[in-house]
Design a protein around this motif. Structure first.
Motif, PDB file in Angstrom:
ATOM      1  N   GLU A   1       0.838  -1.217   0.000  1.00  0.00           N
ATOM      2  CA  GLU A   1       0.000   0.000   0.000  1.00  0.00           C
ATOM      3  C   GLU A   1       0.871   1.264   0.000  1.00  0.00           C
ATOM      4  N   TYR A   2       1.839   1.335   0.918  1.00  0.00           N
ATOM      5  CA  TYR A   2       2.619   2.568   1.020  1.00  0.00           C
ATOM      6  C   TYR A   2       3.746   2.642  -0.003  1.00  0.00           C
ATOM      7  N   ASP A   3       4.146   1.501  -0.541  1.00  0.00           N
ATOM      8  CA  ASP A   3       5.161   1.525  -1.588  1.00  0.00           C
ATOM      9  C   ASP A   3       4.592   2.139  -2.869  1.00  0.00           C
ATOM     10  N   GLU A   4       3.282   1.991  -3.064  1.00  0.00           N
ATOM     11  CA  GLU A   4       2.642   2.613  -4.227  1.00  0.00           C
ATOM     12  C   GLU A   4       2.510   4.119  -4.035  1.00  0.00           C
ATOM     13  N   LEU A   5       2.248   4.527  -2.791  1.00  0.00           N
ATOM     14  CA  LEU A   5       1.981   5.948  -2.501  1.00  0.00           C
ATOM     15  C   LEU A   5       3.248   6.768  -2.316  1.00  0.00           C
ATOM     16  N   LEU A   6       4.271   6.148  -1.721  1.00  0.00           N
ATOM     17  CA  LEU A   6       5.427   6.913  -1.246  1.00  0.00           C
ATOM     18  C   LEU A   6       6.722   6.376  -1.832  1.00  0.00           C
ATOM     19  N   ASN A   7       7.774   7.147  -1.625  1.00  0.00           N
ATOM     20  CA  ASN A   7       9.090   6.697  -2.054  1.00  0.00           C
ATOM     21  C   ASN A   7       9.753   5.998  -0.866  1.00  0.00           C
ATOM     22  N   LEU A   8       9.418   4.745  -0.677  1.00  0.00           N
ATOM     23  CA  LEU A   8       9.919   4.006   0.487  1.00  0.00           C
ATOM     24  C   LEU A   8      11.356   3.552   0.268  1.00  0.00           C
ATOM     25  N   ALA A   9      12.214   3.884   1.244  1.00  0.00           N
ATOM     26  CA  ALA A   9      13.624   3.487   1.110  1.00  0.00           C
ATOM     27  C   ALA A   9      13.853   2.055   1.573  1.00  0.00           C
ATOM     28  N   GLY A  10      12.869   1.489   2.281  1.00  0.00           N
ATOM     29  CA  GLY A  10      13.050   0.113   2.738  1.00  0.00           C
ATOM     30  C   GLY A  10      12.086  -0.255   3.844  1.00  0.00           C
ATOM     31  N   VAL A  11      12.386  -1.372   4.479  1.00  0.00           N
ATOM     32  CA  VAL A  11      11.501  -1.914   5.519  1.00  0.00           C
ATOM     33  C   VAL A  11      12.360  -2.399   6.684  1.00  0.00           C
ATOM     34  N   THR A  12      11.922  -2.053   7.905  1.00  0.00           N
ATOM     35  CA  THR A  12      12.562  -2.620   9.105  1.00  0.00           C
ATOM     36  C   THR A  12      11.579  -3.572   9.785  1.00  0.00           C
ATOM     37  N   THR A  13      12.131  -4.608  10.398  1.00  0.00           N
ATOM     38  CA  THR A  13      11.291  -5.507  11.197  1.00  0.00           C
ATOM     39  C   THR A  13      12.043  -5.747  12.513  1.00  0.00           C
TER      40      THR A  13
ATOM     41  N   VAL B   1       7.600 -14.992   6.310  1.00  0.00           N
ATOM     42  CA  VAL B   1       7.608 -13.526   6.310  1.00  0.00           C
ATOM     43  C   VAL B   1       8.869 -13.011   5.615  1.00  0.00           C
ATOM     44  N   ILE B   2      10.004 -13.620   5.956  1.00  0.00           N
ATOM     45  CA  ILE B   2      11.277 -13.166   5.372  1.00  0.00           C
ATOM     46  C   ILE B   2      11.251 -13.371   3.849  1.00  0.00           C
ATOM     47  N   LYS B   3      10.704 -14.493   3.403  1.00  0.00           N
ATOM     48  CA  LYS B   3      10.635 -14.752   1.950  1.00  0.00           C
ATOM     49  C   LYS B   3       9.757 -13.708   1.253  1.00  0.00           C
ATOM     50  N   GLU B   4       8.611 -13.397   1.881  1.00  0.00           N
ATOM     51  CA  GLU B   4       7.717 -12.380   1.294  1.00  0.00           C
ATOM     52  C   GLU B   4       8.445 -11.051   1.126  1.00  0.00           C
ATOM     53  N   LEU B   5       9.205 -10.676   2.164  1.00  0.00           N
ATOM     54  CA  LEU B   5       9.912  -9.391   2.119  1.00  0.00           C
ATOM     55  C   LEU B   5      11.007  -9.414   1.049  1.00  0.00           C
ATOM     56  N   VAL B   6      11.760 -10.499   1.028  1.00  0.00           N
ATOM     57  CA  VAL B   6      12.843 -10.620   0.039  1.00  0.00           C
ATOM     58  C   VAL B   6      12.253 -10.610  -1.375  1.00  0.00           C
TER      59      VAL B   6
ATOM     60  N   ASP C   1      17.088  -2.011  -4.651  1.00  0.00           N
ATOM     61  CA  ASP C   1      17.557  -0.707  -4.159  1.00  0.00           C
ATOM     62  C   ASP C   1      16.829  -0.304  -2.873  1.00  0.00           C
ATOM     63  N   GLN C   2      15.848  -1.070  -2.459  1.00  0.00           N
ATOM     64  CA  GLN C   2      15.178  -0.804  -1.185  1.00  0.00           C
ATOM     65  C   GLN C   2      15.860  -1.641  -0.091  1.00  0.00           C
ATOM     66  N   LYS C   3      16.078  -1.022   1.048  1.00  0.00           N
ATOM     67  CA  LYS C   3      16.836  -1.715   2.094  1.00  0.00           C
ATOM     68  C   LYS C   3      15.924  -2.625   2.924  1.00  0.00           C
ATOM     69  N   LEU C   4      16.494  -3.756   3.315  1.00  0.00           N
ATOM     70  CA  LEU C   4      15.773  -4.692   4.182  1.00  0.00           C
ATOM     71  C   LEU C   4      16.579  -4.858   5.477  1.00  0.00           C
TER      72      LEU C   4
ATOM     73  N   LEU D   1      20.873 -12.894   2.629  1.00  0.00           N
ATOM     74  CA  LEU D   1      19.557 -13.142   2.027  1.00  0.00           C
ATOM     75  C   LEU D   1      19.401 -12.490   0.653  1.00  0.00           C
ATOM     76  N   ARG D   2      20.089 -11.360   0.443  1.00  0.00           N
ATOM     77  CA  ARG D   2      20.011 -10.655  -0.843  1.00  0.00           C
ATOM     78  C   ARG D   2      21.422 -10.168  -1.166  1.00  0.00           C
ATOM     79  N   PRO D   3      21.700  -9.918  -2.441  1.00  0.00           N
ATOM     80  CA  PRO D   3      23.068  -9.519  -2.797  1.00  0.00           C
ATOM     81  C   PRO D   3      23.484  -8.155  -2.260  1.00  0.00           C
ATOM     82  N   GLU D   4      22.523  -7.281  -1.969  1.00  0.00           N
ATOM     83  CA  GLU D   4      22.908  -5.958  -1.440  1.00  0.00           C
ATOM     84  C   GLU D   4      21.773  -5.359  -0.608  1.00  0.00           C
ATOM     85  N   ASN D   5      22.108  -4.254   0.070  1.00  0.00           N
ATOM     86  CA  ASN D   5      21.105  -3.490   0.833  1.00  0.00           C
ATOM     87  C   ASN D   5      20.338  -4.312   1.866  1.00  0.00           C
ATOM     88  N   THR D   6      21.017  -5.269   2.478  1.00  0.00           N
ATOM     89  CA  THR D   6      20.393  -6.096   3.508  1.00  0.00           C
ATOM     90  C   THR D   6      21.195  -5.947   4.803  1.00  0.00           C
ATOM     91  N   TYR D   7      20.485  -5.599   5.869  1.00  0.00           N
ATOM     92  CA  TYR D   7      21.142  -5.230   7.120  1.00  0.00           C
ATOM     93  C   TYR D   7      20.688  -6.120   8.260  1.00  0.00           C
TER      94      TYR D   7
END
Ligand code: G3P
Length: 221
Positions: free
Chosen positions: A15-27, A42-47, A53-56, A78-84
């Protein structure tokens, strides 16, 4: 400045990824348990959903050094880049932050309740520092401490970014953005309050009503 969503709810992320320029997601572990799903799911869905270019950001659950390090390697792989990996700033956590950075892993230091513990995590090389702004208000001025932290890092030329978390009001988010914070991670209920200002809805209804009265239609042409 990065605007990040603090949730594992994939429908809210979409929902918010469509509306906004989201830089990523924290859990965090609690956020993942609230999904009612298995963590792997949950982790698979996020990945699968996030662009590269969005950070996880995913948090370690183990509390001992070896456990945190093992989970840090798994999360960052889990991903080649931008994963913290998010690591709480306990004693074991501080040790792990230092070691994870020595291994070249991406690290967010979390569960931060004071500017001082954040600053020590920054000296250990953490890429991001997550002060829990609203929870810090139980011990004093959460917003003020976070502004102090931003100033401490700038004064000392330390490059870690502050990603403030645990917001309970739009005003808290506003004050930190105005103070020049590098990133915020905001839960969907607070983002909703930022997005859905009732005044905007009233103004648009009024435009439509006036147009319709004058021209008998609700479109420009
Ligand atoms: O990102 C950390 C944050 O989720 C903690 O928020 O609402 O549990 O204080 P809260």
């Amino acid at each position: 400045m990065e605007f990040v969503l603090d949730t594992a709810d994939i429908s809210a992320i979409k929902e918010y990824d469509e509306l906004l320029n989201l830089a990523g997601v924290t859990t965090n572990p609690t956020i993942i348990t609230k999904s009612g799903k298995k963590p792997e799911e949950v982790i698979k869905e996020l990945v699968d959903y996030l662009r590269l270019d969005q950070k996880l950001f995913i948090q370690s659950v183990s509390t001992d050094f070896d456990g945190i390090m093992e989970e840090a390697r798994y999360i960052c792989g889990l991903r080649p880049e931008n994963t913290y990996v998010k690591i709480p700033v306990t004693r074991e956590g501080l040790k792990a932050i230092k070691a994870a950075k020595a291994e070249g892993l991406n690290v967010l230091a979390t569960a931060i309740y004071s500017a001082d513990e954040a600053f020590l995590a920054a000296l250990n090389g953490a890429d991001y520092l997550a002060p829990y702004v609203n929870r810090m208000c139980n011990y004093g001025d959460g917003v003020g401490q976070t502004i102090d932290l931003i100033n401490m890092l700038a004064a000392q030329g330390v490059e870690s970014k502050v990603i403030a978390a645990s917001f309970k009001s739009v005003e808290q988010v506003h004050e930190l953005i105005a103070a020049g914070i590098q990133a915020v991670t905001v839960q969907p209920d607070v983002v909703k309050q930022m997005v859905d200002h009732p005044g905007t809805e009233i103004a648009v209804d009024e435009f439509t009503e006036n147009w319709n009265k004058a021209y008998g239609r609700k479109t420009l042409r």
